[in-house]
Scaffold this motif. Structure first.
Motif, short mmCIF file in Angstrom:
data_model
loop_
_atom_site.label_atom_id
_atom_site.label_comp_id
_atom_site.label_asym_id
_atom_site.label_seq_id
_atom_site.Cartn_x
_atom_site.Cartn_y
_atom_site.Cartn_z
N ILE A 147 0.82 -1.13 0.01
CA ILE A 147 0.01 -0.08 -0.16
C ILE A 147 1.01 1.10 -0.12
O ILE A 147 0.67 2.32 -0.75
CB ILE A 147 -0.94 -0.07 1.11
CG1 ILE A 147 -1.95 -1.37 1.06
CG2 ILE A 147 -1.82 1.50 1.36
CD1 ILE A 147 -2.82 -1.04 -0.17
N SER A 148 1.84 1.20 0.74
CA SER A 148 2.89 2.37 0.73
C SER A 148 3.52 2.70 -0.56
O SER A 148 3.54 3.68 -1.28
CB SER A 148 4.03 2.15 1.82
OG SER A 148 3.50 2.17 3.18
N THR A 149 3.87 1.41 -1.30
CA THR A 149 4.20 1.54 -2.62
C THR A 149 3.47 2.27 -3.70
O THR A 149 3.79 2.89 -4.59
CB THR A 149 4.91 0.25 -3.17
OG1 THR A 149 6.06 -0.06 -2.13
CG2 THR A 149 5.65 0.23 -4.49
N ALA A 150 2.04 1.44 -3.41
CA ALA A 150 1.19 2.30 -4.55
C ALA A 150 0.90 3.84 -4.36
O ALA A 150 0.83 4.39 -5.25
CB ALA A 150 -0.45 1.45 -4.05
N GLY A 151 0.99 4.41 -3.28
CA GLY A 151 0.97 5.73 -3.04
C GLY A 151 2.24 6.46 -3.60
O GLY A 151 2.36 7.30 -4.37
N PRO A 173 13.82 1.17 -1.13
CA PRO A 173 13.39 0.18 -0.79
C PRO A 173 11.98 0.40 0.32
O PRO A 173 12.35 0.58 1.37
CB PRO A 173 14.38 -0.70 -0.02
CG PRO A 173 15.35 0.78 0.42
CD PRO A 173 14.95 1.63 -0.74
N VAL A 174 10.84 0.46 -0.26
CA VAL A 174 9.50 0.84 0.49
C VAL A 174 9.05 -0.64 1.20
O VAL A 174 8.07 -1.33 0.95
CB VAL A 174 8.47 1.32 -0.19
CG1 VAL A 174 7.57 1.76 0.60
CG2 VAL A 174 9.27 2.39 -1.21
N LEU A 175 10.11 -1.12 2.11
CA LEU A 175 10.00 -2.23 2.64
C LEU A 175 10.00 -2.28 4.12
O LEU A 175 10.67 -1.48 4.78
CB LEU A 175 11.19 -3.38 2.31
CG LEU A 175 11.15 -3.84 0.99
CD1 LEU A 175 12.63 -4.23 0.48
CD2 LEU A 175 10.13 -4.69 0.49
N HIS A 176 8.97 -2.94 4.93
CA HIS A 176 8.80 -2.47 6.52
C HIS A 176 9.17 -3.92 6.98
O HIS A 176 8.67 -5.07 6.43
CB HIS A 176 7.34 -2.18 6.57
CG HIS A 176 6.94 -1.09 5.72
ND1 HIS A 176 7.52 0.12 5.71
CD2 HIS A 176 5.68 -0.86 5.27
CE1 HIS A 176 6.99 1.18 5.23
NE2 HIS A 176 5.72 0.55 4.71
#
Length: 378
Positions: A22-26, A108-111
């Protein structure tokens, strides 16, 4: 000016897989396409890297929690570490490799584990590929709440009282009930006051967190530790702090520059006003739109807001932060500020606290992403 080619990574093996999506979609919807040419690289829950999968820009939380799947047409990503920024390839159906082009940077939009814990950062360091965000040490230390507290305390920054347990030797057959009295004895020896919060040391998005309210109840304590153990064997038991939870976004796009702090914000739990016993759990963050809202700046005296900003920058420096982090603090009624935790890749949806805090401070979502990427370009 030629566009910079940026790998945007999402998904991953952590519990926060869907939040990363969802973060990456934004991020992809807001990315300045005049400056950047994105290469979305998804990581499945099994750890498989792919390109040409489902377009993340079509995802939104209202339709459920998205996951990275190897759909028809998706190709495996193959890395040649020795080639560095030219070492990103896709494997075609016939087994041949096709270059993904010269990669100028990775976002890296990785949590969570395997994305926010220093592991993937170490890979990019070995490849000599520029990447957005904290380095190996700060990523690893901040992923582990125990070691975050050790570093902060060493820097003279107040943290919540607590103890750390190693649950690897606990009795799984009894769901840790057999260990309850020993756990309680450690809590009592540490002089911790109730309520307590039991949490995995290396997990995010409030996974595995339990509030324990009944003093000296060994069974309740053991059950909470058992729940946390599903996410990590290292478990924190922390004293609940009678304070407001205030979050501050820190930005330092270019190495060596002075970190900047946003106006601090507050997550207001709307159902608590109606008498519900509520803390900021996964559902409050992501699934129940009526559960909370963001207020930036938080309704606090200016001197307290400045103290939060100063503490956030000091904490960021103490853990050797880079790029970005969200520093979560407790602010007591008398204005004392203590740090709860540091998120080195915080939620990055348009309505997440990190972008919202910078928007309220004068930096738009798109400009924020641009600053972060341009800060690591060579």
């Amino acid at each position: 000016m030629a566009k910079k080619r940026v790998v945007v990574m999402y998904g991953g093996k952590a519990d926060e897989h869907s939040i990363s999506c969802i973060s990456t979609a934004g991020v992809l919807r807001a990315l300045d396409m005049d400056r950047f040419d994105p290469v979305p690289v998804g990581i499945t829950k099994a750890g498989q890297w792919i390109v040409d999968g489902e377009d993340p820009r079509g995802w939104n939380m209202a339709e459920g929690l998205p996951t990275v799947e190897k759909v028809e047409g998706a190709r495996d990503v193959v890395l040649d570490v020795a080639l560095g920024q030219d070492g990103f390839f896709a494997r075609n159906a016939d087994g041949s490799l096709e270059s993904l082009g010269h990669i100028d940077a990775v976002l890296p939009v990785l949590h969570g584990p395997y994305g926010e814990d220093g592991t993937i950062q170490g890979l990019f360091e070995m490849m000599n590929v520029p990447y957005v965000g904290c380095g190996v040490l700060s990523s690893a230390a901040c992923m582990d709440k125990h070691y975050t507290k050790v570093l902060l305390a060493a820097a003279g920054i107040p943290v919540a009282p607590g103890i750390t347990l190693d649950a690897r030797g606990f009795d799984v057959a009894t769901k840790f009930a057999a260990n309850g009295e020993d756990i309680l004895a450690q809590v009592q020896a540490a002089g911790l006051e109730y309520p307590l919060f039991v949490k995995p040391s290396r997990a995010g998005s409030s996974f595995g967190v339990t509030k324990v309210e009944h003093a000296d109840d060994a069974a309740e304590l053991a059950a909470a530790v058992f729940e946390a153990s599903h996410h990590d064997w290292r478990i924190l038991i922390e004293q609940g702090i009678d304070a407001r939870e205030i979050e501050c976004a820190v930005l330092c796009p270019k190495a060596g520059e002075e970190p900047q702090a946003s106006w601090p914000g507050e997550i207001v739990l709307d159902k608590r006003a109606g008498g519900d016993d509520q803390f900021y759990d996964f559902d409050s963050k992501y699934m129940d739109a009526s559960a909370s809202h963001v207020e930036v700046p938080a309704h606090l005296p200016d001197e307290t807001l400045q103290r939060v900003r100063e503490t956030a920058v000091k904490a960021f420096k103490a853990v050797d932060g880079a790029g970005l982090s969200r520093v979560d603090t407790f602010v007591t009624a008398d204005g004392e500020v203590m740090v709860n935790e540091i998120n080195t890749m915080p939620g990055f949806t348009p309505i997440s606290m990190y972008p919202k805090a910078w928007e309220a401070t004068g930096v738009t979502y798109t400009d924020l992403i641009t600053k972060l990427i341009e800060g690591v370009l060579r």
